[in-house]
Design an enzyme around this catalytic site. Structure first.
Site, PDB file in Angstrom:
ATOM      1  N   ASN A   9      17.530 -23.555   1.968  1.00  0.00           N
ATOM      2  CA  ASN A   9      17.134 -23.934   3.321  1.00  0.00           C
ATOM      3  C   ASN A   9      18.145 -23.314   4.289  1.00  0.00           C
ATOM      4  O   ASN A   9      19.262 -23.798   4.415  1.00  0.00           O
ATOM      5  CB  ASN A   9      17.136 -25.464   3.443  1.00  0.00           C
ATOM      6  CG  ASN A   9      16.879 -25.926   4.870  1.00  0.00           C
ATOM      7  OD1 ASN A   9      16.433 -25.146   5.709  1.00  0.00           O
ATOM      8  ND2 ASN A   9      17.172 -27.188   5.151  1.00  0.00           N
ATOM      9  N   TRP A  10      17.727 -22.216   4.942  1.00  0.00           N
ATOM     10  CA  TRP A  10      18.660 -21.508   5.832  1.00  0.00           C
ATOM     11  C   TRP A  10      18.810 -22.214   7.182  1.00  0.00           C
ATOM     12  O   TRP A  10      19.608 -21.795   8.004  1.00  0.00           O
ATOM     13  CB  TRP A  10      18.183 -20.072   6.041  1.00  0.00           C
ATOM     14  CG  TRP A  10      18.464 -19.178   4.858  1.00  0.00           C
ATOM     15  CD1 TRP A  10      19.031 -19.544   3.663  1.00  0.00           C
ATOM     16  CD2 TRP A  10      18.215 -17.768   4.769  1.00  0.00           C
ATOM     17  NE1 TRP A  10      19.132 -18.445   2.843  1.00  0.00           N
ATOM     18  CE2 TRP A  10      18.644 -17.343   3.492  1.00  0.00           C
ATOM     19  CE3 TRP A  10      17.670 -16.823   5.637  1.00  0.00           C
ATOM     20  CZ2 TRP A  10      18.541 -16.018   3.070  1.00  0.00           C
ATOM     21  CZ3 TRP A  10      17.561 -15.500   5.219  1.00  0.00           C
ATOM     22  CH2 TRP A  10      17.997 -15.102   3.942  1.00  0.00           C
ATOM     23  N   LYS A  11      18.000 -23.226   7.422  1.00  0.00           N
ATOM     24  CA  LYS A  11      18.021 -23.940   8.712  1.00  0.00           C
ATOM     25  C   LYS A  11      17.912 -22.935   9.864  1.00  0.00           C
ATOM     26  O   LYS A  11      17.149 -21.997   9.755  1.00  0.00           O
ATOM     27  CB  LYS A  11      19.281 -24.796   8.820  1.00  0.00           C
ATOM     28  CG  LYS A  11      19.523 -25.636   7.568  1.00  0.00           C
ATOM     29  CD  LYS A  11      20.551 -26.686   7.789  1.00  0.00           C
ATOM     30  CE  LYS A  11      20.839 -27.378   6.462  1.00  0.00           C
ATOM     31  NZ  LYS A  11      21.515 -28.643   6.590  1.00  0.00           N
ATOM     32  N   HIS A  94      12.356 -32.885   6.432  1.00  0.00           N
ATOM     33  CA  HIS A  94      13.824 -32.777   6.290  1.00  0.00           C
ATOM     34  C   HIS A  94      14.482 -33.806   7.212  1.00  0.00           C
ATOM     35  O   HIS A  94      13.989 -34.058   8.318  1.00  0.00           O
ATOM     36  CB  HIS A  94      14.276 -31.359   6.635  1.00  0.00           C
ATOM     37  CG  HIS A  94      15.705 -31.115   6.264  1.00  0.00           C
ATOM     38  ND1 HIS A  94      16.749 -31.533   7.055  1.00  0.00           N
ATOM     39  CD2 HIS A  94      16.265 -30.543   5.168  1.00  0.00           C
ATOM     40  CE1 HIS A  94      17.896 -31.207   6.458  1.00  0.00           C
ATOM     41  NE2 HIS A  94      17.624 -30.612   5.321  1.00  0.00           N
ATOM     42  N   GLU A  96      16.945 -33.680   9.103  1.00  0.00           N
ATOM     43  CA  GLU A  96      17.302 -33.195  10.452  1.00  0.00           C
ATOM     44  C   GLU A  96      16.079 -33.247  11.372  1.00  0.00           C
ATOM     45  O   GLU A  96      16.191 -33.541  12.557  1.00  0.00           O
ATOM     46  CB  GLU A  96      17.880 -31.772  10.353  1.00  0.00           C
ATOM     47  CG  GLU A  96      19.304 -31.800   9.809  1.00  0.00           C
ATOM     48  CD  GLU A  96      19.726 -30.552   9.065  1.00  0.00           C
ATOM     49  OE1 GLU A  96      19.052 -29.510   9.150  1.00  0.00           O
ATOM     50  OE2 GLU A  96      20.773 -30.641   8.369  1.00  0.00           O
ATOM     51  N   GLY A 233      21.545 -25.981   1.315  1.00  0.00           N
ATOM     52  CA  GLY A 233      21.676 -25.591   2.717  1.00  0.00           C
ATOM     53  C   GLY A 233      22.763 -24.530   2.862  1.00  0.00           C
ATOM     54  O   GLY A 233      22.561 -23.364   2.520  1.00  0.00           O
ATOM     55  N   GLY A 234      23.930 -24.961   3.331  1.00  0.00           N
ATOM     56  CA  GLY A 234      25.044 -24.046   3.642  1.00  0.00           C
ATOM     57  C   GLY A 234      25.313 -22.971   2.601  1.00  0.00           C
ATOM     58  O   GLY A 234      25.436 -21.782   2.940  1.00  0.00           O
TER      59      GLY A 234
END
Ligand code: PEP
Length: 249
Positions: A9-11, A94, A96, A233-234
């Protein structure tokens, strides 16, 4: 045994298409020889076209979708558009988005239904916050998110959903959940879903863990917690680190 599912998940990263292509190509090169994992990259929608054009073993997904097919819905991207573009997966609900965009379980449910209707695999994110865990409300929260998220779906559709357990307190915090906590949740989800689908299909349900996953801790999620994959994520924006995660499969 089925392949582990590793989802990036590159956001809202990176800032340019060139950077996105560079990271994607680097991951693709490192992943080329691995056969035990299915890897899905979910970039911001604006990079989808360029990344899909690169054609390699990596699969591509979106980070969100809208439930209507088309029309007067400014700023939205539908599941039909994502499917037509070549996406195979879509992350839905998600934390967020639940927090910042105030997404409700009802909206999440509509997105899941639309994704399945258009043959995208939905990755339904669920998870409790710190306060909820401290007050022993984790399973109540998860039950509500799951029941409302998969409402109105037939048994045969429910088995296609990937569930991603992402405790909010572990996302981006470096404070990952331990394998025992995760396995407990996995068993809880399986028991809950078992009541809603045909028994023989239980082993097909995929449950991922997400929250500060890195090259060092992934192995325990596969071996001790017996998860079917991870949502990253990160670390998924750092090809070296992400390759270590893939290798853990
Ligand atoms: C996420 O946002 O889905 C996530 C798991 O983030 P991170 O790996 O950075 O904790």
């Amino acid at each position: 045994m089925s392949k582990k599912l590793i989802v990036a998940n590159w956001k809202c990263n990176p800032l340019t298409s060139n950077e996105a292509i560079k990271i994607f190509k680097s991951i693709a090169t490192k992943y080329k020889n691995y056969t035990k994992a299915e890897v899905v990259i979910c970039p911001p929608d604006i990079f989808l076209k360029n990344l899909l054009a690169l054609k390699n073993k990596l699969k591509v997904g979106a980070q969100n979708c809208f439930w209507e097919e088309k029309g007067a819905y400014t700023g939205e991207v539908s599941t039909v558009m994502l499917k037509n573009m070549g996406c195979q997966f879509v992350i839905i609900g998600h934390s967020e988005r639940r927090k910042i965009n105030k997404e409700t379980n009802e909206e999440i449910n509509k997105k899941i239904i639309a994704a399945l209707q258009n043959k995208l695999i939905p990755i339904l994110c669920i998870g409790e916050n710190r306060e909820e865990r401290d007050h022993e409300l984790t399973f109540d929260i998860l039950e509500k998110q799951i029941k409302e998220g998969i409402a109105n779906l037939e048994k045969t559709k429910i088995v296609k959903i990937v569930f991603a357990y992402e405790p909010i307190w572990s996302i981006g915090s470096g404070n990952s959940a331990n394998p025992k906590q995760i396995k407990e949740v996995k068993n809880f989800i399986i028991n809950l879903i078992a009541k809603k689908i045909v028994k023989e299909n239980i082993s097909n349900i995929k449950i991922l863990y997400g929250g500060s996953v890195n090259g060092e801790n992934t192995n325990a999620y596969f071996t001790e917690a017996e998860m079917n994959g991870v949502l990253v994520g990160g670390a998924s924006l750092k090809p070296e680190e992400f390759a270590k995660i893939i290798k853990s499969a």
